[in-house]
Scaffold this motif. Structure first.
Motif, PDB file in Angstrom:
ATOM      1  N   PHE A  21       0.853  -0.867  -0.466  1.00 43.92           N
ATOM      2  CA  PHE A  21      -0.145  -0.235   0.116  1.00 43.92           C
ATOM      3  C   PHE A  21       0.777   1.393  -0.065  1.00 43.92           C
ATOM      4  CE2 PHE A  21      -3.554  -2.296   2.019  1.00 43.92           C
ATOM      5  CZ  PHE A  21      -4.359  -2.623   0.579  1.00 43.92           C
ATOM      6  N   ALA A  22       2.100   1.353   0.427  1.00 43.24           N
ATOM      7  CA  ALA A  22       2.950   2.223   0.442  1.00 43.24           C
ATOM      8  C   ALA A  22       3.526   2.956  -1.034  1.00 43.24           C
ATOM      9  CB  ALA A  22       3.798   2.688   2.053  1.00 43.24           C
ATOM     10  N   LYS A  80     -14.448 -10.668  -4.606  1.00 48.92           N
ATOM     11  CA  LYS A  80     -14.651 -11.795  -3.823  1.00 48.92           C
ATOM     12  C   LYS A  80     -13.440 -10.612  -2.187  1.00 48.92           C
ATOM     13  CE  LYS A  80     -17.026 -15.791  -4.206  1.00 48.92           C
ATOM     14  NZ  LYS A  80     -17.143 -17.178  -4.460  1.00 48.92           N
ATOM     15  N   LEU A  81     -12.623 -10.066  -2.718  1.00 47.84           N
ATOM     16  CA  LEU A  81     -10.919  -9.743  -2.509  1.00 47.84           C
ATOM     17  C   LEU A  81     -11.746  -9.291  -0.854  1.00 47.84           C
ATOM     18  CD1 LEU A  81      -8.226  -9.765  -1.929  1.00 47.84           C
ATOM     19  CD2 LEU A  81      -8.651  -7.219  -2.846  1.00 47.84           C
ATOM     20  N   ARG A  82     -12.861  -8.138  -0.467  1.00 46.88           N
ATOM     21  CA  ARG A  82     -13.078  -7.236  -0.116  1.00 46.88           C
ATOM     22  C   ARG A  82     -13.333  -7.649   1.456  1.00 46.88           C
ATOM     23  NH1 ARG A  82     -13.348  -2.679  -2.375  1.00 46.88           N
ATOM     24  NH2 ARG A  82     -13.759  -1.998  -3.758  1.00 46.88           N
ATOM     25  N   ASN A  83     -14.510  -9.596   0.743  1.00 45.00           N
ATOM     26  CA  ASN A  83     -14.363  -9.816   2.715  1.00 45.00           C
ATOM     27  C   ASN A  83     -13.141 -10.629   3.055  1.00 45.00           C
ATOM     28  OD1 ASN A  83     -16.866  -9.404   0.675  1.00 45.00           O
ATOM     29  ND2 ASN A  83     -17.055 -11.390   0.183  1.00 45.00           N
ATOM     30  N   PRO A  89      -9.180   1.859   3.050  1.00 45.36           N
ATOM     31  CA  PRO A  89      -9.732   2.598   2.401  1.00 45.36           C
ATOM     32  C   PRO A  89     -10.765   2.207   1.287  1.00 45.36           C
ATOM     33  CG  PRO A  89      -8.239   3.718   3.452  1.00 45.36           C
ATOM     34  CD  PRO A  89      -7.542   2.038   2.999  1.00 45.36           C
ATOM     35  N   PRO A  90     -11.835   2.634   0.065  1.00 46.43           N
ATOM     36  CA  PRO A  90     -11.310   1.859  -0.951  1.00 46.43           C
ATOM     37  C   PRO A  90     -10.503   1.903  -1.701  1.00 46.43           C
ATOM     38  CG  PRO A  90     -13.762   3.351   0.133  1.00 46.43           C
ATOM     39  CD  PRO A  90     -12.361   3.485   0.719  1.00 46.43           C
ATOM     40  N   GLU A  91      -9.849   3.596  -1.910  1.00 47.55           N
ATOM     41  CA  GLU A  91      -8.280   3.354  -2.663  1.00 47.55           C
ATOM     42  C   GLU A  91      -7.536   2.403  -2.810  1.00 47.55           C
ATOM     43  OE1 GLU A  91      -7.785   6.536   0.129  1.00 47.55           O
ATOM     44  OE2 GLU A  91     -10.072   5.633  -0.954  1.00 47.55           O
ATOM     45  N   ALA A  92      -7.587   2.053  -1.718  1.00 50.49           N
ATOM     46  CA  ALA A  92      -6.006   1.108  -0.765  1.00 50.49           C
ATOM     47  C   ALA A  92      -7.123  -0.681  -1.695  1.00 50.49           C
ATOM     48  CB  ALA A  92      -6.074   1.124   0.203  1.00 50.49           C
ATOM     49  N   LYS A  95      -6.637  -0.721  -5.453  1.00 48.72           N
ATOM     50  CA  LYS A  95      -5.557  -0.506  -5.948  1.00 48.72           C
ATOM     51  C   LYS A  95      -4.711  -2.622  -6.125  1.00 48.72           C
ATOM     52  CE  LYS A  95      -0.656   1.058  -4.668  1.00 48.72           C
ATOM     53  NZ  LYS A  95       0.180   1.333  -4.061  1.00 48.72           N
ATOM     54  N   TYR A  96      -5.314  -3.062  -4.920  1.00 44.23           N
ATOM     55  CA  TYR A  96      -4.590  -4.336  -4.853  1.00 44.23           C
ATOM     56  C   TYR A  96      -6.256  -5.105  -6.015  1.00 44.23           C
ATOM     57  CZ  TYR A  96      -3.714  -8.489  -1.581  1.00 44.23           C
ATOM     58  OH  TYR A  96      -3.675  -9.347  -0.523  1.00 44.23           O
ATOM     59  N   GLU A  97      -6.721  -4.872  -5.623  1.00 38.68           N
ATOM     60  CA  GLU A  97      -7.981  -5.705  -6.892  1.00 38.68           C
ATOM     61  C   GLU A  97      -6.968  -5.444  -8.449  1.00 38.68           C
ATOM     62  OE1 GLU A  97     -12.305  -4.783  -4.917  1.00 38.68           O
ATOM     63  OE2 GLU A  97     -11.543  -3.355  -5.949  1.00 38.68           O
ATOM     64  N   GLU A  98      -6.938  -4.343  -8.752  1.00 36.89           N
ATOM     65  CA  GLU A  98      -5.907  -3.614 -10.100  1.00 36.89           C
ATOM     66  C   GLU A  98      -4.668  -4.694 -10.177  1.00 36.89           C
ATOM     67  OE1 GLU A  98      -3.725  -0.456 -11.569  1.00 36.89           O
ATOM     68  OE2 GLU A  98      -5.528   0.292 -11.746  1.00 36.89           O
TER      69      GLU A  98
END
Length: 106
Positions: A21-22, A80-83, A89-92, A95-98
């Motif tokens: 994330f950094a 399903k990653l958010r689970n 935060p949504p932007e983080a 970034k992970y999903e992308e």
């Protein structure tokens, strides 16, 4: 045998995720690698390995980790990653999903 027990795995996953994330993708990948050497079936370790390798341009390593993740969890979907993540935060999360999609995950 690890005298620190499985608790170290959570710490390594958290450190890898923080580096991701950094924007320190190489460090994130290194920490994910440490985790996966000890616990090769770590879902969090495989997820962050996919994302950090994809974000750093190491496509083959990202795809290899993605294949391992799908072998471990054939039902895994980026949607399903958010689970599986903490309260980021949504932007983080985006970034992970992308990064995971860049590695070929759906």
């Amino acid at each position: 045998l690890n005298p620190l027990g499985r608790g170290i795995a959570g710490t390594q996953a958290a450190v890898a995720t923080a580096h991701f994330f950094a924007g320190r993708y190489d460090e994130a990948s290194n920490w994910a690698g440490k985790l996966l050497r000890e616990y090769p079936a770590s879902h969090p370790g495989l997820r962050i390995a996919v994302a950090s390798n994809a974000a750093s341009g190491r496509t083959e390593e990202a795809k290899s980790a993605a294949a391992q993740l799908l072998q471990l969890d054939p039902a895994f979907r980026v949607s399903k990653l958010r689970n599986s993540l903490g309260p980021y935060p949504p932007e983080a999360v985006s970034k992970y999903e992308e990064a995971m999609r860049a590695a070929g995950l759906e």
